[in-house]
Design a protein around this motif. Structure first.
Motif, PDB file in Angstrom:
ATOM      1  N   UNK A  42       0.834  -1.211   0.000  1.00 53.43           N
ATOM      2  CA  UNK A  42       0.000   0.000   0.000  1.00 53.43           C
ATOM      3  C   UNK A  42       0.862   1.251   0.000  1.00 53.43           C
ATOM      4  N   UNK A  43       0.315   2.301  -0.552  1.00 56.05           N
ATOM      5  CA  UNK A  43       0.923   3.622  -0.509  1.00 56.05           C
ATOM      6  C   UNK A  43      -0.195   4.650  -0.438  1.00 56.05           C
ATOM      7  N   UNK A  44       0.099   5.785   0.149  1.00 57.44           N
ATOM      8  CA  UNK A  44      -0.835   6.903   0.130  1.00 57.44           C
ATOM      9  C   UNK A  44      -0.145   8.104  -0.486  1.00 57.44           C
ATOM     10  N   UNK A  45      -0.705   8.607  -1.551  1.00 58.24           N
ATOM     11  CA  UNK A  45      -0.185   9.798  -2.199  1.00 58.24           C
ATOM     12  C   UNK A  45      -0.933  11.021  -1.673  1.00 58.24           C
ATOM     13  N   UNK A  46      -0.230  12.133  -1.597  1.00 60.09           N
ATOM     14  CA  UNK A  46      -0.854  13.385  -1.180  1.00 60.09           C
ATOM     15  C   UNK A  46      -0.527  14.474  -2.181  1.00 60.09           C
ATOM     16  N   UNK A  47      -1.459  15.367  -2.350  1.00 57.16           N
ATOM     17  CA  UNK A  47      -1.284  16.506  -3.246  1.00 57.16           C
ATOM     18  C   UNK A  47      -1.544  17.757  -2.434  1.00 57.16           C
ATOM     19  N   UNK A  48      -0.540  18.602  -2.319  1.00 56.75           N
ATOM     20  CA  UNK A  48      -0.700  19.862  -1.607  1.00 56.75           C
ATOM     21  C   UNK A  48      -0.866  20.989  -2.604  1.00 56.75           C
ATOM     22  N   UNK A  49      -1.438  22.092  -2.148  1.00 53.51           N
ATOM     23  CA  UNK A  49      -1.709  23.195  -3.047  1.00 53.51           C
ATOM     24  C   UNK A  49      -1.327  24.529  -2.438  1.00 53.51           C
ATOM     25  N   UNK A  50      -0.993  25.455  -3.305  1.00 52.31           N
ATOM     26  CA  UNK A  50      -0.695  26.806  -2.864  1.00 52.31           C
ATOM     27  C   UNK A  50      -1.979  27.609  -2.713  1.00 52.31           C
ATOM     28  N   UNK A  51      -3.083  27.045  -3.206  1.00 49.53           N
ATOM     29  CA  UNK A  51      -4.375  27.716  -3.124  1.00 49.53           C
ATOM     30  C   UNK A  51      -4.843  27.675  -1.682  1.00 49.53           C
ATOM     31  N   UNK A  52      -5.659  28.648  -1.286  1.00 45.56           N
ATOM     32  CA  UNK A  52      -6.030  28.771   0.110  1.00 45.56           C
ATOM     33  C   UNK A  52      -6.598  27.514   0.733  1.00 45.56           C
ATOM     34  N   UNK A  53      -7.723  27.032   0.179  1.00 49.52           N
ATOM     35  CA  UNK A  53      -8.360  25.856   0.746  1.00 49.52           C
ATOM     36  C   UNK A  53      -8.629  24.855  -0.356  1.00 49.52           C
ATOM     37  N   UNK A  54      -8.188  23.637  -0.119  1.00 51.26           N
ATOM     38  CA  UNK A  54      -8.384  22.620  -1.151  1.00 51.26           C
ATOM     39  C   UNK A  54      -9.871  22.335  -1.346  1.00 51.26           C
ATOM     40  N   UNK A  55     -10.673  22.600  -0.343  1.00 53.19           N
ATOM     41  CA  UNK A  55     -12.115  22.374  -0.456  1.00 53.19           C
ATOM     42  C   UNK A  55     -12.773  23.362  -1.418  1.00 53.19           C
ATOM     43  N   UNK A  56     -12.122  24.473  -1.680  1.00 54.35           N
ATOM     44  CA  UNK A  56     -12.676  25.491  -2.579  1.00 54.35           C
ATOM     45  C   UNK A  56     -12.303  25.281  -4.038  1.00 54.35           C
ATOM     46  N   UNK A  57     -11.401  24.350  -4.282  1.00 49.86           N
ATOM     47  CA  UNK A  57     -11.060  24.054  -5.676  1.00 49.86           C
ATOM     48  C   UNK A  57     -12.179  23.220  -6.279  1.00 49.86           C
ATOM     49  N   UNK A  58     -12.289  23.244  -7.583  1.00 45.13           N
ATOM     50  CA  UNK A  58     -13.295  22.451  -8.258  1.00 45.13           C
ATOM     51  C   UNK A  58     -12.925  20.990  -8.265  1.00 45.13           C
ATOM     52  N   UNK A  59     -13.340  20.339  -9.326  1.00 42.48           N
ATOM     53  CA  UNK A  59     -13.026  18.925  -9.463  1.00 42.48           C
ATOM     54  C   UNK A  59     -11.521  18.715  -9.401  1.00 42.48           C
ATOM     55  N   UNK A  60     -11.137  17.701  -8.648  1.00 41.04           N
ATOM     56  CA  UNK A  60      -9.726  17.332  -8.554  1.00 41.04           C
ATOM     57  C   UNK A  60      -9.576  15.861  -8.899  1.00 41.04           C
ATOM     58  N   UNK A  61      -8.390  15.506  -9.331  1.00 44.22           N
ATOM     59  CA  UNK A  61      -8.212  14.118  -9.714  1.00 44.22           C
ATOM     60  C   UNK A  61      -6.776  13.668  -9.664  1.00 44.22           C
ATOM     61  N   UNK A  62      -6.612  12.371  -9.770  1.00 45.72           N
ATOM     62  CA  UNK A  62      -5.306  11.734  -9.889  1.00 45.72           C
ATOM     63  C   UNK A  62      -5.231  11.033 -11.238  1.00 45.72           C
ATOM     64  N   UNK A  63      -4.135  11.228 -11.909  1.00 44.66           N
ATOM     65  CA  UNK A  63      -3.846  10.592 -13.182  1.00 44.66           C
ATOM     66  C   UNK A  63      -2.503   9.881 -13.058  1.00 44.66           C
ATOM     67  N   UNK A  64      -2.248   8.964 -13.964  1.00 45.84           N
ATOM     68  CA  UNK A  64      -0.948   8.304 -13.968  1.00 45.84           C
ATOM     69  C   UNK A  64      -0.499   8.078 -15.400  1.00 45.84           C
ATOM     70  N   UNK A  65       0.815   7.969 -15.529  1.00 47.89           N
ATOM     71  CA  UNK A  65       1.393   7.719 -16.842  1.00 47.89           C
ATOM     72  C   UNK A  65       2.496   6.691 -16.715  1.00 47.89           C
ATOM     73  N   UNK A  66       2.291   5.559 -17.361  1.00 48.76           N
ATOM     74  CA  UNK A  66       3.299   4.513 -17.387  1.00 48.76           C
ATOM     75  C   UNK A  66       4.226   4.754 -18.566  1.00 48.76           C
ATOM     76  N   UNK A  67       5.436   4.233 -18.512  1.00 50.90           N
ATOM     77  CA  UNK A  67       6.380   4.438 -19.620  1.00 50.90           C
ATOM     78  C   UNK A  67       5.787   3.983 -20.942  1.00 50.90           C
ATOM     79  N   UNK A  68       5.868   4.841 -21.943  1.00 53.04           N
ATOM     80  CA  UNK A  68       5.389   4.487 -23.272  1.00 53.04           C
ATOM     81  C   UNK A  68       3.880   4.518 -23.437  1.00 53.04           C
ATOM     82  N   UNK A  69       3.190   4.990 -22.402  1.00 56.16           N
ATOM     83  CA  UNK A  69       1.729   5.020 -22.479  1.00 56.16           C
ATOM     84  C   UNK A  69       1.218   6.435 -22.236  1.00 56.16           C
ATOM     85  N   UNK A  70      -0.006   6.642 -22.636  1.00 58.80           N
ATOM     86  CA  UNK A  70      -0.621   7.943 -22.425  1.00 58.80           C
ATOM     87  C   UNK A  70      -1.047   8.104 -20.978  1.00 58.80           C
TER      88      UNK A  70
END
Length: 115
Positions: free
Chosen positions: A16-44
């Motif tokens: 298991x791992x837990x990734x975190x994304x921090x932001x310079x924006x005031x409150x992460x709750x005020x941002x719109x839709x957020x997401x996680x994406x990934x890119x493997x070598x040689x793939x989109x």
């Protein structure tokens, strides 16, 4: 809006791992839709999970039941809890956020799952 992903690393299959994304924006709750994406070598780059502000979360079929996306108001982070990791989960993971009509991307964090 600046975003920074962290928490990646090398883990064995089934781990298991837990990734975190921090932001310079005031409150992460005020941002719109957020997401996680990934890119493997040689793939989109592909969608892993998305968390809109007011509707249910969505996940790629390949991670359903194993990954959980959430906003942590106390830490002001967007998290991705990953369990039962598989070698095919290997890649660079990026977080993003939509504010207004602009999509912001953070620098990625490498996740490597060994078999």
């Amino acid at each position: 809006v600046q975003l920074q992903a962290s928490g990646g690393g090398l883990v064995r299959a089934g781990g298991s791992l837990t990734l975190s994304c921090t932001t310079s924006y005031g409150s992460i709750s005020d941002l719109g839709t957020m997401g996680w994406f990934r890119q493997a070598p040689g793939r989109q780059r592909e969608l892993v999970a998305v968390i809109p502000r007011r509707v249910v979360t969505n996940y790629a079929d390949s991670v359903k039941g194993r990954f959980t996306i959430s906003r942590d108001s106390a830490k002001n982070t967007l998290d991705l809890q990953m369990t039962n990791l598989k070698p095919e989960d290997t890649g660079v993971y990026y977080c993003n956020a939509i504010k207004g009509s602009t999509i912001y991307w953070g620098q990625g964090t490498q996740v490597t799952v060994s078999s």
